[in-house]
Design an enzyme around this catalytic site. Structure first.
Site, PDB file in Angstrom:
ATOM      1  N   ASP A  97       0.816  -1.219   0.000  1.00  0.00           N
ATOM      2  CA  ASP A  97       0.000   0.000   0.000  1.00  0.00           C
ATOM      3  C   ASP A  97       0.852   1.273   0.000  1.00  0.00           C
ATOM      4  O   ASP A  97       0.572   2.224   0.725  1.00  0.00           O
ATOM      5  CB  ASP A  97      -0.946  -0.006   1.206  1.00  0.00           C
ATOM      6  N   GLN A 102       2.670   0.241  -5.713  1.00  0.00           N
ATOM      7  CA  GLN A 102       1.499   0.338  -6.578  1.00  0.00           C
ATOM      8  C   GLN A 102       1.893   0.684  -8.016  1.00  0.00           C
ATOM      9  O   GLN A 102       1.179   0.354  -8.964  1.00  0.00           O
ATOM     10  CB  GLN A 102       0.532   1.389  -6.039  1.00  0.00           C
ATOM     11  N   ASP A 167      11.335  -6.824  -7.781  1.00  0.00           N
ATOM     12  CA  ASP A 167      11.151  -6.187  -9.086  1.00  0.00           C
ATOM     13  C   ASP A 167      10.727  -4.717  -8.985  1.00  0.00           C
ATOM     14  O   ASP A 167      10.264  -4.132  -9.970  1.00  0.00           O
ATOM     15  CB  ASP A 167      10.107  -6.949  -9.912  1.00  0.00           C
ATOM     16  N   HIS A 175      12.008  -5.523 -19.140  1.00  0.00           N
ATOM     17  CA  HIS A 175      13.395  -5.697 -19.591  1.00  0.00           C
ATOM     18  C   HIS A 175      13.729  -4.866 -20.821  1.00  0.00           C
ATOM     19  O   HIS A 175      14.920  -4.679 -21.126  1.00  0.00           O
ATOM     20  CB  HIS A 175      13.671  -7.177 -19.870  1.00  0.00           C
ATOM     21  N   HIS A 193      18.027  -3.319 -13.326  1.00  0.00           N
ATOM     22  CA  HIS A 193      16.827  -2.988 -12.559  1.00  0.00           C
ATOM     23  C   HIS A 193      16.963  -3.389 -11.096  1.00  0.00           C
ATOM     24  O   HIS A 193      16.323  -2.809 -10.223  1.00  0.00           O
ATOM     25  CB  HIS A 193      15.578  -3.639 -13.187  1.00  0.00           C
ATOM     26  N   ASN A 319      11.811 -33.540 -13.520  1.00  0.00           N
ATOM     27  CA  ASN A 319      10.994 -32.355 -13.267  1.00  0.00           C
ATOM     28  C   ASN A 319      11.840 -31.088 -13.381  1.00  0.00           C
ATOM     29  O   ASN A 319      11.396 -30.075 -13.932  1.00  0.00           O
ATOM     30  CB  ASN A 319      10.351 -32.441 -11.880  1.00  0.00           C
TER      31      ASN A 319
END
Length: 532
Positions: A97, A102, A167, A175, A193, A319
């Site tokens: 928040d 945001q 991020d 990117h 970044h 996997n």
């Protein structure tokens, strides 16, 4: 005075303070007389309250309801299309928040892919929430399965925060900004970044430091730990130190496995990938055959050469191979899609044209220099695309024309691709422009070099992974060559060179493609040789 978030450490006086805050001061004397601390609050029952001299059933209900709030204090529950109902810690909600977080609602996860895949409209916002959720799931699974591991509640909270904030520093179209625009706008600048993620996180800590401490974090130690999980060692000299020296400061070597959860620099297996594989496949409409829940189920921590690493059961090799195959498939079918790449190239061209003429957050400064001022950078989102597109400024005309070409699908035309060129892009542009002729110049040709691999360049990433067996979950080992299936791939990387032409008006695409094919045959590129 604010009460510490961890009620189990409350003193008798702090317990009484809570009673007053909850309008239960009439029972304060009895709690003092019985010396009830925070640790004893969870042990309170009706019988215990009666022993304390509190006899009325209505009082029992009133007290127990207020007390139970302490361990029932939860963050919000998000209904996520990938992970279902995701419940996050209250501190993570405080971070969400904020304007800094945001902002991620307005940055596309897959950059220009939305212009190719109509379902790829998801943003960094939901991905970050997903990574925070999976980070918490994995670290809790490790503590549950191996109670002896030195994992405390602070560690768990820090790992979740790192997942949530990893991020924060992405620029417009993800990117595209740090991988295409910045290197060309500011050659020689080593900016990623992750750097901005740490800088924006510092802004959040400055805003929320008291709340973070109230929830049990110790600053600046935990601030450093979270930033290290996002970007790696913060001190470049320490990171380049001699082998064997522990490069991190936030946590000791005994907790080295915590650094492998959000961003794993060693094997490339981390919850960031778990989320974006599942999320991107969902929105792209591509099948995801990797099951990250099996990894969480079978993950264990083992000691290897004095450090502790996250390992997986030997039977999970297939996997894990599927995970890297999924990565390659996403790059081939979506991230490096020939139309996606040229659209991103055109957006990059538009940004370069607009670089000196754009106005961000009321400050007129170069778009490429926004990275130097986090106050400006945190106002920079994908909206810059519409800002240029809808501008009437003559200074932005060239940039606006390029974006209008994207909107009307008048894209730079794809001529073809090959795996062979070793010349520089500039040399190839000059040669191809001369072949296509009709007044084309080298700057009318676009050469894009695409490198795709399994995450470790030309190496098999499974070779870096540690396994354990069902017979001994404490002993880690690497896969033996003799155990590698004969039908497994032996090549793990490829390099494609793609060619596009910027000019489309008055040109025949078929004629240009025929000329391109003749040029490739003349160069001896194998894809364009006649079959024997």
């Amino acid at each position: 005075m604010k009460l510490p978030f961890n009620f189990k450490k409350w003193t008798v006086e702090e317990t009484c303070q809570y009673l007053r805050e909850e309008e239960l001061e009439e029972f304060e004397d009895k709690f003092k007389a019985c010396e009830i601390t925070g640790e004893e609050l969870q042990e309170l029952t009706v019988d215990k309250l009666e022993e304390m001299g509190i006899e009325q059933p209505n009082d029992h209900e009133k007290i127990l309801l207020r007390i139970r709030k302490l361990w029932q204090i939860q963050g919000k529950v998000f209904n996520d299309p990938i992970h279902g109902h995701v419940e996050l810690h209250p501190l993570l909600i405080k971070i969400i928040d904020t304007p800094e977080f945001q902002r991620l609602r307005y940055i596309k996860q897959l950059g220009g892919a939305y212009f190719v895949y109509p379902g790829a409209s998801h943003n960094r916002f939901e991905h970050s929430i997903g990574v925070a959720h999976l980070a918490g799931q994995l670290v809790r699974a490790l503590r549950t399965n191996q109670p002896h591991l030195p994992i405390d509640d602070r560690d768990i909270l820090c790992v979740e925060i790192a997942g949530l904030c990893h991020d924060l520093g992405h620029g417009p179209f993800s990117h595209l900004f740090d991988g295409m625009f910045i290197p060309e706008a500011r050659p020689g600048t080593k900016w990623k970044h992750e750097t901005a993620s740490c800088q924006i996180f510092d802004r959040l800590v400055d805003k929320l430091s008291s709340v973070m401490e109230q929830h049990g974090l110790k600053l600046p130690e935990d601030r450093k730990f979270i930033k290290e999980m996002i970007a790696g060692p913060l001190d470049s000299k320490t990171a380049e130190a001699q082998e064997g020296q522990w490069p991190y400061e936030g946590r000791p070597k005994e907790k080295s496995f915590l650094y492998e959860i959000v961003s794993n620099k060693g094997t490339g297996i981390d919850v960031d990938k778990f989320d974006y594989f599942a999320r991107d496949c969902h929105h792209l409409g591509i099948q995801n055959n990797f099951d990250h829940w099996r990894f969480l189920k079978f993950a264990r921590v083992c000691e290897v050469d004095g450090q502790w690493h996250i390992c997986v059961r030997d039977k999970e090799e297939d996997n894990m191979t599927e995970m890297f195959h999924t990565r390659h498939g996403l790059h081939k079918r979506a991230y490096q899609h020939k139309v996606n790449k040229i659209i991103e190239y055109m957006i990059k061209d538009a940004f370069l044209k607009a670089d000196e003429h754009i106005q961000i957050g009321g400050k007129r400064r170069k778009l490429s220099e926004a990275t130097e001022d986090m106050e400006v950078y945190t106002e920079l989102t994908d909206h810059v695309f519409e800002q240029i597109l809808n501008s009437s400024s003559m200074e932005l005309k060239d940039a606006r024309d390029i974006l209008n070409r994207i909107m009307s699908r008048d894209l730079y035309k794809f001529l073809g691709e090959t795996r062979s060129p070793v010349e520089t892009s500039e040399a190839l542009k000059s040669q191809l422009a001369a072949k296509l002729s009709d007044g084309l110049k080298p700057e009318d040709i676009v050469v894009i070099i695409i490198k795709m691999d399994y995450g470790m360049k030309d190496k098999d990433p499974i070779d870096n992974l540690y396994f354990y067996s069902k017979y001994d979950s404490t002993k880690a080992f690497k896969r033996k060559i003799c155990h590698v299936s004969k039908i497994r791939p032996t090549c793990f990387s490829e390099r494609l060179t793609r060619f596009y032409c910027k000019k489309t008006e008055g040109r025949s695409l078929e004629a240009d493609k025929r000329s391109f094919e003749e040029w490739c045959k003349g160069k001896g590129f194998p894809e364009y040789q006649q079959d024997e």
